[in-house]
Scaffold this active site. Structure first.
Site, short mmCIF file in Angstrom:
data_model
loop_
_atom_site.label_atom_id
_atom_site.label_comp_id
_atom_site.label_asym_id
_atom_site.label_seq_id
_atom_site.Cartn_x
_atom_site.Cartn_y
_atom_site.Cartn_z
N LYS A 214 0.83 -1.21 0.00
CA LYS A 214 0.00 0.00 0.00
C LYS A 214 0.87 1.27 0.00
CE LYS A 214 -2.98 3.16 0.76
NZ LYS A 214 -4.19 3.50 0.07
N CYS A 268 -3.38 11.02 1.83
CA CYS A 268 -2.79 9.71 1.49
C CYS A 268 -1.46 9.89 0.78
CB CYS A 268 -3.74 8.93 0.58
SG CYS A 268 -5.38 8.81 1.28
N1 SAJ Z 1 -2.67 15.16 -8.81
C1 SAJ Z 1 -1.97 15.97 -9.71
N2 SAJ Z 1 -1.82 15.53 -10.98
C2 SAJ Z 1 -2.33 14.34 -11.43
C3 SAJ Z 1 -3.04 13.53 -10.51
C4 SAJ Z 1 -3.18 13.97 -9.22
O1 SAJ Z 1 -1.49 17.04 -9.35
O2 SAJ Z 1 -2.13 14.01 -12.62
C5 SAJ Z 1 -2.81 15.61 -7.42
C6 SAJ Z 1 -4.27 15.76 -6.97
O3 SAJ Z 1 -4.79 17.00 -7.34
C7 SAJ Z 1 -4.14 15.59 -5.46
C8 SAJ Z 1 -2.99 14.57 -5.33
O4 SAJ Z 1 -2.30 14.60 -6.56
O5 SAJ Z 1 -3.75 16.78 -4.83
C9 SAJ Z 1 -3.46 13.15 -5.03
O6 SAJ Z 1 -4.59 12.83 -5.85
P1 SAJ Z 1 -4.76 11.39 -6.53
O7 SAJ Z 1 -5.99 11.45 -7.36
O8 SAJ Z 1 -3.51 10.99 -7.23
O9 SAJ Z 1 -4.87 10.41 -5.31
P2 SAJ Z 1 -5.79 10.34 -3.98
O10 SAJ Z 1 -4.99 10.90 -2.85
O11 SAJ Z 1 -7.15 10.87 -4.22
O12 SAJ Z 1 -5.93 8.75 -3.83
C10 SAJ Z 1 -4.75 7.96 -3.74
C11 SAJ Z 1 -4.90 6.78 -4.71
N3 SAJ Z 1 -3.63 6.07 -4.80
C12 SAJ Z 1 -3.06 5.79 -6.01
O13 SAJ Z 1 -3.55 6.15 -7.06
C13 SAJ Z 1 -1.80 5.02 -5.99
C14 SAJ Z 1 -6.00 5.85 -4.21
O14 SAJ Z 1 -6.08 4.69 -5.02
C15 SAJ Z 1 -5.73 5.46 -2.74
O15 SAJ Z 1 -6.76 4.62 -2.24
C16 SAJ Z 1 -5.70 6.73 -1.92
O16 SAJ Z 1 -4.60 7.53 -2.39
C17 SAJ Z 1 -5.49 6.37 -0.46
O17 SAJ Z 1 -6.46 6.49 0.31
O18 SAJ Z 1 -4.40 5.92 -0.11
#
Ligand code: SAJ
Length: 417
Positions: A214, A268
């Site tokens: 994880k 996360c």
């Molecule tokens: N973000 C960017 N650019 C992107 C994608 C995301 O700047 O191209 C930013 C988002 O705006 C945000 C951050 O990254 O601030 C995180 O967003 P995210 O959509 O990547 O992830 P989370 O935090 O919503 O969810 C993650 C997920 N983990 C992965 O994709 C490996 C999810 O599957 C997990 O369950 C979750 O963390 C968790 O609870 O751990």
């Protein structure tokens, strides 16, 4: 006859616990949700949902009205317990396990033998074993996994949640799950619980591997986000269009650069990699550097905006979006919140309009700023000299671009490119 006649207790009814409880209850399982917040408990018992997540409200109200889901502040006896409480980060960047410890203390007196205990909270390596050790202290009468290789009274396993906010109700059902037991029997018993609602593949492993997998998933994404964010700094420095370059590079069949943004937020991705750094600091240099790059991005955005704002006598800045990512109402660890706060503090003679369609009042640390107001999209843009897009909400996608004419625009998400 159901395999779980006493039902399943889900401890912690937050972003993961409540959807999990609803997904189980939708399958006809008797689910007891447990939360320390009495208002949340009361609202769920009326079929209410305390946060925005697509399809959750209908699942919860349906499960409650059918009598499959009830909530309380006390832990009941049950055949399976799923712990979904937060593991926040401490000032030394290690994990705060106190909520897990409290959950274990609350459920320990309810164990009669024959239960499955699953830890879902994101946890550093060794936490599932720690849960067993705490139980051993609390209930010396119980046989716990691994002891003299006898069948334990309580099967203990870790099954990390991995659903994406905004898609939780879909991904809960379709994602594969990793289930790590303290023994192979524990993994199997816990895996059976997920078979009740999960259509993805359920892989069984040991608890330490499940814990680390994880953390590795989220650290992998964080490192990739840091690459995108660093690339945007390089392109800015060289006067190049980051979005154009990423679009071009991503046409390579084996390249998939993520989108840079104003920083990486949430509870996360911005947190979990530190648990790896904390566990093995000498070996995790790349993971640590990625965290630092992503954490530095909000300051970079603020500096650029404040520099432009300094050309105005009383600058008016519209900041679009406060949540940590698109189309959710979750402001926890949001870079947008930090940016809006810092801009408002840096231009005390100006006005900052915050636009966030998913909330109806500002959080306390923002509402304390006299020159910051929560305003609707159109009024904010019309009244602004500078427009900053911080979150790529769908609500901003369809904006009439003519409204931006004559304004200084900062699009930190590349949505208007
Ligand atoms: N973000 C960017 N650019 C992107 C994608 C995301 O700047 O191209 C930013 C988002 O705006 C945000 C951050 O990254 O601030 C995180 O967003 P995210 O959509 O990547 O992830 P989370 O935090 O919503 O969810 C993650 C997920 N983990 C992965 O994709 C490996 C999810 O599957 C997990 O369950 C979750 O963390 C968790 O609870 O751990």
């Amino acid at each position: 006859m159901h395999a779980y006649p006493r039902g399943i207790a889900v401890i912690g009814l937050g972003y993961i616990g409540l959807p999990t409880a609803a997904a189980l209850a939708t399958q006809g399982v008797r689910v007891h949700g447990v939360d320390t917040d009495p208002e949340r408990v009361a609202s769920i018992n009326l079929g209410g949902v305390p946060f925005v997540e697509p399809d959750l409200a209908v699942a919860v109200s349906g499960a409650v009205s059918q009598g499959h889901l009830t909530a309380s502040s006390d832990v009941p006896s049950a055949d399976a317990f799923i712990i979904t409480v937060p593991t926040p980060i401490l000032p030394d960047r290690s994990a705060d396990l106190s909520y897990i410890h409290s959950a274990v203390r609350a459920l320990a007196p309810k164990l009669k033998g024959g239960e499955v205990l699953i830890l879902e909270s994101t946890s550093p390596p060794g936490t599932t074993q720690a849960v067993s050790d705490w139980l051993a202290d609390l209930r010396p009468d119980l046989r716990l996994p691994g002891w003299e290789d006898q069948r334990p009274d309580v099967h203990i396993a870790h099954c990390p949640e991995r659903v994406l906010p905004g898609r939780i109700m879909i991904e809960l059902v379709t994602n594969d799950r990793v289930v790590g037991g303290l023994t192979p029997d524990c993994a199997e018993a816990a895996g059976d619980v997920y078979k009740l609602f999960c259509k993805g593949e359920i892989s069984l492993t040991d608890a330490g591997s499940a814990e680390m997998s994880k953390l590795a998933e989220n650290a992998f994404r964080d490192v990739n986000l840091a690459f995108a964010n660093e690339l945007s700094l390089v392109c800015d420095q060289l006067g190049l269009n980051t979005w154009e370059i990423i679009r071009a590079a991503n046409r390579h069949p084996r390249v998939n650069i993520l989108s840079p943004g104003p920083g990486v937020g949430g509870h996360c991705i911005a947190v979990d990699p530190w648990f790896i750094v904390s566990a093995a600091p000498e070996q995790s240099r790349l993971i640590k550097t990625a965290r630092e790059i992503n954490d530095s991005k909000p300051d970079y955005v603020v500096d650029r905006i404040v520099e432009r704002a300094s050309r105005f006598y009383e600058p008016r800045v519209a900041c679009l979006g406060l949540s940590f990512k698109a189309n959710v109402d979750d402001l926890r660890g949001s870079p947008a919140v930090a940016i809006v706060r810092d801009i408002a503090s840096a231009v005390p003679g100006g006005t900052v309009f915050a636009v966030e369609p998913h909330i109806d009042k500002l959080p306390p640390d923002l509402s304390a700023l006299p020159n910051l107001v929560l305003e609707d999209l159109r009024t904010s843009i019309e009244g602004a000299d500078i427009v900053v897009l911080l979150v790529d909400h769908n609500a901003f996608r369809s904006l009439n671009k003519s409204l931006l004419e004559g304004k200084i625009c900062f699009d930190t998400r590349g949505m208007w490119q």
